[in-house]
Design a protein around this motif. Structure first.
Motif, PDB file in Angstrom:
ATOM      1  N   LEU A   1       0.820  -1.212   0.000  1.00  0.00           N
ATOM      2  CA  LEU A   1       0.000   0.000   0.000  1.00  0.00           C
ATOM      3  C   LEU A   1       0.857   1.266   0.000  1.00  0.00           C
ATOM      4  CD1 LEU A   1      -2.789  -1.108   2.519  1.00  0.00           C
ATOM      5  CD2 LEU A   1      -3.139  -0.551   0.102  1.00  0.00           C
ATOM      6  N   GLU A   2       1.964   1.240   0.737  1.00  0.00           N
ATOM      7  CA  GLU A   2       2.820   2.420   0.793  1.00  0.00           C
ATOM      8  C   GLU A   2       3.733   2.553  -0.433  1.00  0.00           C
ATOM      9  OE1 GLU A   2       4.909   2.717   4.545  1.00  0.00           O
ATOM     10  OE2 GLU A   2       3.209   3.821   5.380  1.00  0.00           O
ATOM     11  N   ASP A   3       4.191   1.416  -0.959  1.00  0.00           N
ATOM     12  CA  ASP A   3       5.123   1.463  -2.099  1.00  0.00           C
ATOM     13  C   ASP A   3       4.411   1.712  -3.429  1.00  0.00           C
ATOM     14  OD1 ASP A   3       7.210   1.006  -0.406  1.00  0.00           O
ATOM     15  OD2 ASP A   3       7.469  -1.114  -0.918  1.00  0.00           O
ATOM     16  N   HIS A   4       3.170   1.285  -3.519  1.00  0.00           N
ATOM     17  CA  HIS A   4       2.441   1.402  -4.784  1.00  0.00           C
ATOM     18  C   HIS A   4       1.147   2.187  -4.552  1.00  0.00           C
ATOM     19  CE1 HIS A   4       5.264  -1.532  -6.361  1.00  0.00           C
ATOM     20  NE2 HIS A   4       4.994  -2.305  -5.323  1.00  0.00           N
TER      21      HIS A   4
ATOM     22  N   LYS B   1      -6.235  -5.093  -5.043  1.00  0.00           N
ATOM     23  CA  LYS B   1      -4.961  -5.423  -5.686  1.00  0.00           C
ATOM     24  C   LYS B   1      -3.859  -5.614  -4.645  1.00  0.00           C
ATOM     25  CE  LYS B   1      -1.837  -3.826  -9.340  1.00  0.00           C
ATOM     26  NZ  LYS B   1      -1.566  -2.739 -10.339  1.00  0.00           N
ATOM     27  N   ALA B   2      -3.854  -4.761  -3.625  1.00  0.00           N
ATOM     28  CA  ALA B   2      -2.814  -4.832  -2.593  1.00  0.00           C
ATOM     29  C   ALA B   2      -2.952  -6.075  -1.730  1.00  0.00           C
ATOM     30  CB  ALA B   2      -2.856  -3.577  -1.717  1.00  0.00           C
ATOM     31  N   THR B   3      -4.164  -6.582  -1.565  1.00  0.00           N
ATOM     32  CA  THR B   3      -4.402  -7.746  -0.695  1.00  0.00           C
ATOM     33  C   THR B   3      -4.483  -9.052  -1.474  1.00  0.00           C
ATOM     34  OG1 THR B   3      -6.794  -7.321  -0.825  1.00  0.00           O
ATOM     35  CG2 THR B   3      -5.609  -6.361   1.046  1.00  0.00           C
ATOM     36  N   LYS B   4      -4.258  -9.002  -2.770  1.00  0.00           N
ATOM     37  CA  LYS B   4      -4.367 -10.194  -3.618  1.00  0.00           C
ATOM     38  C   LYS B   4      -3.390 -11.282  -3.150  1.00  0.00           C
ATOM     39  CE  LYS B   4      -4.413 -11.629  -8.467  1.00  0.00           C
ATOM     40  NZ  LYS B   4      -4.223 -11.199  -9.885  1.00  0.00           N
ATOM     41  N   GLY B   5      -3.921 -12.508  -3.039  1.00  0.00           N
ATOM     42  CA  GLY B   5      -3.083 -13.623  -2.622  1.00  0.00           C
ATOM     43  C   GLY B   5      -3.123 -13.908  -1.139  1.00  0.00           C
ATOM     44  N   PHE B   6      -3.837 -13.064  -0.377  1.00  0.00           N
ATOM     45  CA  PHE B   6      -3.930 -13.255   1.072  1.00  0.00           C
ATOM     46  C   PHE B   6      -5.382 -13.452   1.486  1.00  0.00           C
ATOM     47  CE2 PHE B   6      -0.014 -10.807   0.501  1.00  0.00           C
ATOM     48  CZ  PHE B   6       0.876 -11.551   1.256  1.00  0.00           C
ATOM     49  N   ASP B   7      -5.561 -14.146   2.597  1.00  0.00           N
ATOM     50  CA  ASP B   7      -6.894 -14.366   3.161  1.00  0.00           C
ATOM     51  C   ASP B   7      -7.230 -13.174   4.055  1.00  0.00           C
ATOM     52  OD1 ASP B   7      -9.269 -15.322   4.116  1.00  0.00           O
ATOM     53  OD2 ASP B   7      -8.408 -16.990   5.268  1.00  0.00           O
TER      54      ASP B   7
END
Length: 510
Positions: free
Chosen positions: A299-302, A400-406
């Motif tokens: 979130l901070e980097d992108h 998009k930032a949380t993609k791949g996580f539950d």
């Protein structure tokens, strides 16, 4: 090869010439040299003491509406009625949801849309200052000063609800935000009535009571009441921008009146990240808190893409003529230098907020034990939406930032879109410029983007011309005192604000 280098040199010379010509011919707004003296404040101890005694009433809003202590709000209503009998006797006035206050001064012509001035009664808590016993003898309608309250905090020169008048200032929570503006509006309307000035169109005042916690039960309901009555306002004036003293904006050798013609939207998301819990002696390869850290880093980097909106372009066009040459070069040659300009703007916290939807990680919660792995970690991220970005855009950005996580994502507080942008080619905006020149000649007046939320947003349903501006000239330290410690307003600023609002009320249809 020589011909090649000569060709390149020729192109560079042409390019440099084009940049310079564009810079020196760019239509930056010219700030007229002041040819008149500023309006000089006339001593008015009664007006000062009415504000001072109003600050003594601790109308604090905090938490949910049901947790309010309503007693001070009842006292405040009675104090206004006792302090401004002319306004109450000569206007149509009523309450919305018991604590929202509306005043209507009738004009000569019913075919003209009315104008509306806003403020709010509530203030934020004073911090850690001990304010007990400061509510004794809250007010007197005789305008006489109350006994001084002993200083109760090292962070405040005077007790936060003392309303102390000293050093040419009026001290206390709400002096700037925003009882100073509320009382200046009441003073201006009182003066109109005393001078038997009947405006061409109706003038409304509307005071909410829960602005600091979202305005849902105050301004929102007042605006909806206006809508039900079929009212449309030619202009709405609220808090937002200020007159920033020379030097507050780097490179600008002038005072700048920043008029909020729009405000940012708001979205706070609580993100719960799930993983394996258990004892720290046998940790998994990736913990819930480690997963949360990855998301927060994303979130901070992108962050969302920066962009120079038409409003901010207008802002730079207004102040650019007073900026150093390199800044003028970049602003006037965005066809080539826009990436460089945006890069420079995003390196500074303040200017970064002008050109993008900002991302702020504000809260985090995990395990309560040093040797315990929490199966769930939660954090809060706050976005302030740039006009042009939508709530939908932000939701997609989070996904998009949380993609791949539950994860579970919950929106908290008051999600809302950025406001509409009000035009500057209106009578309402021109009166702001004229009013500022009255009290502070030579000031650059420019449209601006208000970063924080205001009650003005709720009134979009009844007006397209909404301007967020409080005509007080302050430095950075005074600006920092808003919502912080040692808040005060200078007597000069307060008296000039009374004159400013009176000027707009009297001259709107001249």
């Amino acid at each position: 090869m020589k011909k090649f280098f000569l060709a390149v040199l020729g192109i560079l010379i042409i390019l440099i010439a084009a940049l310079l010509i564009k810079t020196f011919t760019y239509p930056f707004k010219k700030n007229k040299v002041a040819n008149s003296e500023a309006w000089k404040p006339v001593k008015n101890d009664s007006a000062v003491m009415r504000l001072s005694n109003g600050i003594k009433i601790p109308t604090v809003s905090t938490g949910s509406l049901g947790e309010f202590n309503y007693s001070p709000f009842d006292q405040f209503k009675e104090y206004l009625k006792a302090s401004y009998p002319e306004v109450y006797q000569n206007t149509e006035n009523y309450e919305v949801n018991k604590y929202g206050l509306v005043f209507r001064l009738k004009g000569k012509r019913t075919d003209l849309e009315p104008i509306l001035f806003l403020s709010h009664i509530d203030v934020v808590p004073p911090g850690e200052a001990d304010v007990k016993d400061t509510t004794e003898n809250i007010f007197r309608p005789d305008d006489k000063p109350l006994p001084p309250v002993t200083k109760v905090s090292e962070d405040w020169d005077f007790a936060p609800f003392s309303g102390t008048v000293a050093n040419g200032r009026i001290y206390g929570r709400g002096a700037i935000d925003m009882k100073g503006m509320l009382f200046s509006l009441m003073e201006s309307m009182k003066d109109l009535i005393r001078n038997q000035h009947m405006p061409q169109r109706d003038i409304y005042l509307a005071f909410g009571f829960d602005e600091e916690v979202g305005g849902k039960n105050g301004a929102k309901m007042i605006a909806e009441d206006f809508k039900k009555k079929g009212l449309t306002f030619d202009a709405v004036y609220d808090e937002g921008g200020l007159i920033l003293r020379k030097g507050n904006i780097a490179g600008i050798d002038s005072d700048v009146a920043a008029v909020g013609c729009a405000e940012k939207g708001f979205l706070s998301a609580k993100i719960k990240v799930k993983g394996l819990g258990g004892h720290s002696s046998m940790p998994p390869m990736e913990s819930a808190i480690g997963k949360a850290a990855v998301i927060m880093q994303r979130l901070e980097d992108h962050q969302m893409k920066p962009v120079i909106t038409p409003l901010i372009k207008d802002f730079f066009n207004n102040i650019g003529g007073s900026m150093p040459f390199t800044s003028r070069l970049a602003i006037s040659n965005q066809w080539l230098l826009k990436p460089l300009l945006i890069s420079q703007l995003t390196k500074n916290n303040t200017t970064n907020a002008l050109v993008r939807t900002t991302t702020a990680l504000t809260m985090m919660k995990g395990s309560d034990g040093t040797n315990v792995l929490s199966p769930e970690v939660e954090f809060v991220v706050n976005f302030r939406l740039l006009p042009g970005n939508s709530v939908k855009d932000v939701r997609e950005h989070i996904a998009k930032a949380t993609k791949g996580f539950d994860v579970e994502v919950e929106e908290i507080d008051n999600t809302r879109e950025a406001s509409a942008v009000s035009p500057t080619n209106t009578k309402a905006y021109q009166l702001i410029e004229a009013g500022v020149k009255q009290i502070n000649p030579g000031t650059i007046v420019t449209p601006y983007l208000t970063m924080a939320g205001t009650d003005a947003y709720k009134y979009q349903i009844v007006s397209k011309n909404i301007y967020r501006f409080m005509p007080i000239k302050i430095n950075s330290a005074e600006q920092q005192s808003i919502h912080s410690t040692n808040e005060y307003i200078s007597i000069e600023n307060y008296l000039k604000m009374i004159h400013y609002f009176g000027y707009i009320m009297k001259n709107y249809d001249k």
